[in-house]
Motif scaffolding. Structure first.
Motif, PDB file in Angstrom:
ATOM      1  N   UNK A 210      36.002  46.456  20.226  1.00 37.39           N
ATOM      2  CA  UNK A 210      35.151  45.488  19.254  1.00 37.39           C
ATOM      3  C   UNK A 210      35.648  43.916  19.662  1.00 37.39           C
TER       4      UNK A 210
ATOM      5  N   UNK B 158      39.518  51.217  19.732  1.00 38.70           N
ATOM      6  CA  UNK B 158      38.375  50.571  19.212  1.00 38.70           C
ATOM      7  C   UNK B 158      38.720  48.979  18.915  1.00 38.70           C
TER       8      UNK B 158
ATOM      9  N   UNK C 230      38.187  49.917  10.564  1.00 40.28           N
ATOM     10  CA  UNK C 230      36.669  50.167  10.190  1.00 40.28           C
ATOM     11  C   UNK C 230      36.221  49.135   9.368  1.00 40.28           C
ATOM     12  N   UNK C 231      37.267  48.559   8.310  1.00 41.37           N
ATOM     13  CA  UNK C 231      36.570  47.581   7.681  1.00 41.37           C
ATOM     14  C   UNK C 231      36.525  46.368   8.387  1.00 41.37           C
ATOM     15  N   UNK C 232      37.391  46.053   9.323  1.00 40.24           N
ATOM     16  CA  UNK C 232      37.197  44.955  10.314  1.00 40.24           C
ATOM     17  C   UNK C 232      35.821  44.993  11.286  1.00 40.24           C
ATOM     18  N   UNK C 233      35.374  46.251  11.610  1.00 41.03           N
ATOM     19  CA  UNK C 233      33.908  46.219  12.197  1.00 41.03           C
ATOM     20  C   UNK C 233      32.926  45.763  11.121  1.00 41.03           C
ATOM     21  N   UNK C 234      33.094  46.352   9.901  1.00 39.03           N
ATOM     22  CA  UNK C 234      32.187  46.131   8.890  1.00 39.03           C
ATOM     23  C   UNK C 234      31.940  44.891   8.697  1.00 39.03           C
TER      24      UNK C 234
ATOM     25  N   UNK D 279      28.501  52.557  10.920  1.00 37.41           N
ATOM     26  CA  UNK D 279      29.520  53.107  12.183  1.00 37.41           C
ATOM     27  C   UNK D 279      28.544  54.261  12.911  1.00 37.41           C
TER      28      UNK D 279
ATOM     29  N   UNK E  50      37.246  57.298  10.891  1.00 40.95           N
ATOM     30  CA  UNK E  50      36.892  57.544   9.672  1.00 40.95           C
ATOM     31  C   UNK E  50      36.939  59.247   9.405  1.00 40.95           C
TER      32      UNK E  50
ATOM     33  N   UNK F 135      29.154  51.547   4.911  1.00 38.11           N
ATOM     34  CA  UNK F 135      30.274  51.352   6.112  1.00 38.11           C
ATOM     35  C   UNK F 135      30.297  52.496   7.022  1.00 38.11           C
TER      36      UNK F 135
END
Lengths: 315, 314
Positions: B272, B268, A143-147, B51, B291, B47
């Motif tokens: 991505x 994901x 998720x941090x990568x996406x961010x 998302x 998350x 964050x």
């Protein structure tokens, strides 16, 4: 009289033998339980041994083809190209640069947050913020990568228009954000365990909160704070997904945060995605890279161990 | 006389300005600290919100949860990743929990104080600091090629199991340590063996604390990407492994253990790393789901720990 003793003896001896038999079975059972539990505990040792063995074994095959001198001095890392170069330096420079940015961000922010929580915040604030920090340490790195790729880098591009999509600055900052909760939470624990009498002594001398925090509490808790920093360094150096996604995957020997680069971890991911045949030099190269990563984190852990020993305050 | 009076006055002024300065430092640092905390919290809030907003179109569509991956972004779903994550977690649970709890019991209740236990202790601490991708390399060399498990659910589950082993061990040890010695003495006093003391009392009373650690570990395993990528997890899976339970005898089968798989973070990552922006919507939606689940698990665990600490008065 004689006969009664006889009888008594007889009965008790049969009792004893059944009891002994029972005890014997129980003892065996107890020993088996202990043995199984010991094997469980040994699994940790086996894991370490397996990690070391596998990394060393594949790295030895790698170094059959590549000289260690080349590995340490060549300025290019292109193991998968026709013209193969095996210099680890570009991967190390990428790893150091991203980790440095992360720590330059995380250490001040995390330490100030920890001092604030331990010395300035009210009980209620602390009790609310602490669990939230712990919660945030559990956010998955992907998720941090996406961010980093789709939020922080575009934001940075507004400030630095020349910043490429893949760069080390964005992921570095995001890794920093990621390790702040570790630093803040562990340092705060260390500061909280400094005895109240030391603070009281300081306040009695007329010191302010800030002076007490900086000159009494922080020095007394330094071993715990350093431990937190070391953990953060290990995390930043070993962090994988953020850099694999947002730093680009091109090994560049550069310390410029505006460049794209590959870290050791990002290279391993890149190769693993490429489905390399088992036993090829490319396959072995990820183990050699992994060995370097392992040695780097081990180095920091050893430093951490000794700093803790050296600075441990007795109170 | 006159001189000394003046210097005292001057001194008082100096002291006053010093006090003022120190008070200002206090306020300044206090606000700086507050700013840091607020900054961290807001960043992490952004964050999550980012998302959810980016992935909103997919999050609201049921198809996203029941479709297989597809070459068309809008029709791609994460069913195989959901099932894959579930099955991998099952293996992780059954490998990490018995090993971790067993190891912790040994270290707390059985281990003599000597170099041998010392080695195990140092090992557990060091394992906790090993980067997760190294576990991926271990799994690639050991499970995939030495044991020949291939890129399977079994390999992934065992890898993540080893990864969270230190977390389970540390949490269990803390839970066991919190049980007062009197409980053990009482059990011994009525003739229980060591195994009975441990099994009937120590483990049972520390179950809450152990569960807390297990949940945190499982949440970590669920979100881990790097070790699973390294073993070569596939990113495009349009089938489900054979079901572990069936309606015909023998009702349970283990074929699924050796099946290919994908998990949520890998799915994901693959969305991505595609160049087009349309797959990024899917990535964001998957990220929001991951998350949400991991935060929920961590939240439950942290809440449990606070409750246990508050409630238990030995």
């Amino acid at each position: 009289m004689n006969t009664t003793t006889q009888v008594l003896d007889n009965t008790s001896s049969t009792h004893i033998s059944t009891r002994l038999a029972k005890n014997f079975r129980r003892n065996i059972k107890e020993r088996v339980i202990e043995l199984i539990l010991m094997l469980c505990a040994l699994s940790a040792v086996f894991t370490t041994l397996a990690i070391v063995t596998i990394l060393l074994y594949e790295s030895f095959s790698f170094f059959d083809h590549v000289s260690i001198i080349d590995f340490l001095t060549d300025r290019q890392w292109t193991p998968l190209f026709e013209d193969a170069h095996y210099g680890i330096l570009p991967l190390i420079s990428g790893t150091i640069t991203t980790s440095f940015i992360a720590l330059a961000f995380a250490i001040p922010v995390g330490t100030i947050a920890a001092i604030f929580l331990s010395e300035f915040a009210s009980h209620k604030t602390r009790e609310t913020v602490k669990p939230i920090l712990e919660l945030l340490a559990g956010v998955p790195t992907i998720a941090f990568g996406y961010f980093a790729l789709l939020f922080v880098t575009p934001l940075l591009q507004k400030i630095f228009p020349t910043l490429p999509t893949f760069n080390m600055l964005g992921p570095g900052i995001v890794i920093g954000i990621m390790v702040v909760p570790y630093i803040a939470s562990i340092s705060e624990d260390a500061m909280r365990s400094v005895p109240m009498s030391m603070r009281e002594g300081s306040y009695a001398m007329g010191a302010t909160r800030f002076q007490t925090a900086m000159r009494v509490v922080t020095p007394a808790a330094i071993s715990g704070i350093v431990a937190a920093y070391i953990l953060a360094i290990s995390r930043a150096v070993g962090e994988t997904m953020v850099v694999a996604i947002a730093a680009g995957q091109q090994p560049n020997l550069t310390f410029n945060p505006m460049d794209s680069a590959a870290t050791i971890t990002a290279y391993i991911v890149q190769v693993a995605m490429g489905d390399l045949p088992h036993g090829s030099i490319g396959y072995q190269s990820i183990f050699a890279a992994g060995l370097v990563l392992m040695l780097m984190t081990l180095f920091f852990n050893i430093i951490g161990h000794f700093t803790r020993k050296k600075f441990r305050e007795a109170y | 006389m006159h001189d000394s009076q003046a210097s005292t006055l001057k001194n008082i002024d100096a002291v006053r300005s010093m006090i003022k300065r120190h008070k200002r430092n206090d306020t300044l640092f206090g606000s700086l600290g507050l700013l840091c905390i607020v900054f961290i919290l807001i960043t992490l809030l952004i964050l999550f919100i980012d998302l959810v907003i980016d992935g909103y179109p997919q999050l609201t569509s049921l198809d996203f949860f029941s479709n297989f991956p597809s070459r068309k972004a809008a029709r791609a779903g994460m069913l195989s990743a959901l099932v894959g994550s579930g099955l991998v977690m099952l293996v992780t649970f059954f490998s990490a929990v018995p090993l971790g709890v067993g190891a912790a019991i040994y270290l707390e209740e059985y281990a003599p104080k000597n170099w041998f236990s010392e080695i195990i202790e140092v090992n557990v601490t060091n394992l906790a600091a090993v980067p997760s991708i190294i576990y991926g390399l271990l799994a690639l060399g050991l499970f995939v090629y030495t044991f020949d498990f291939g890129t399977s659910i079994l390999t992934a589950g065992l890898t993540l199991g080893l990864l969270i082993l230190p977390i389970v061990i540390v949490a269990t040890r803390e839970a066991i340590r919190a049980i007062p010695i009197a409980i053990r003495e009482a059990a011994y006093a009525v003739g229980a063996t060591k195994g009975q003391v441990v099994g009937h009392h120590v483990v049972r009373y520390s179950a809450g604390g152990i569960l807390t650690g297990v949940i945190i570990g499982m949440a970590r395993a669920l979100g881990e990407t790097a070790p699973v990528i390294t073993i070569g997890a596939l990113t495009f899976i349009a089938f489900l492994p054979t079901s572990p339970v069936s309606t015909t005898p023998p009702f349970i089968n283990f074929e699924w253990l050796f099946s290919g798989f994908t998990v949520l973070p890998i799915q994901m990552f693959s969305w991505l790393s595609r160049p087009g922006a349309d797959f990024h919507v899917n990535a964001a939606a998957a990220g929001a789901v991951i998350i949400l689940v991991t935060l929920l698990m961590n939240g439950i665990a942290i809440k449990m720990r606070y409750n246990i600490r508050k409630k238990i008065k030995w």
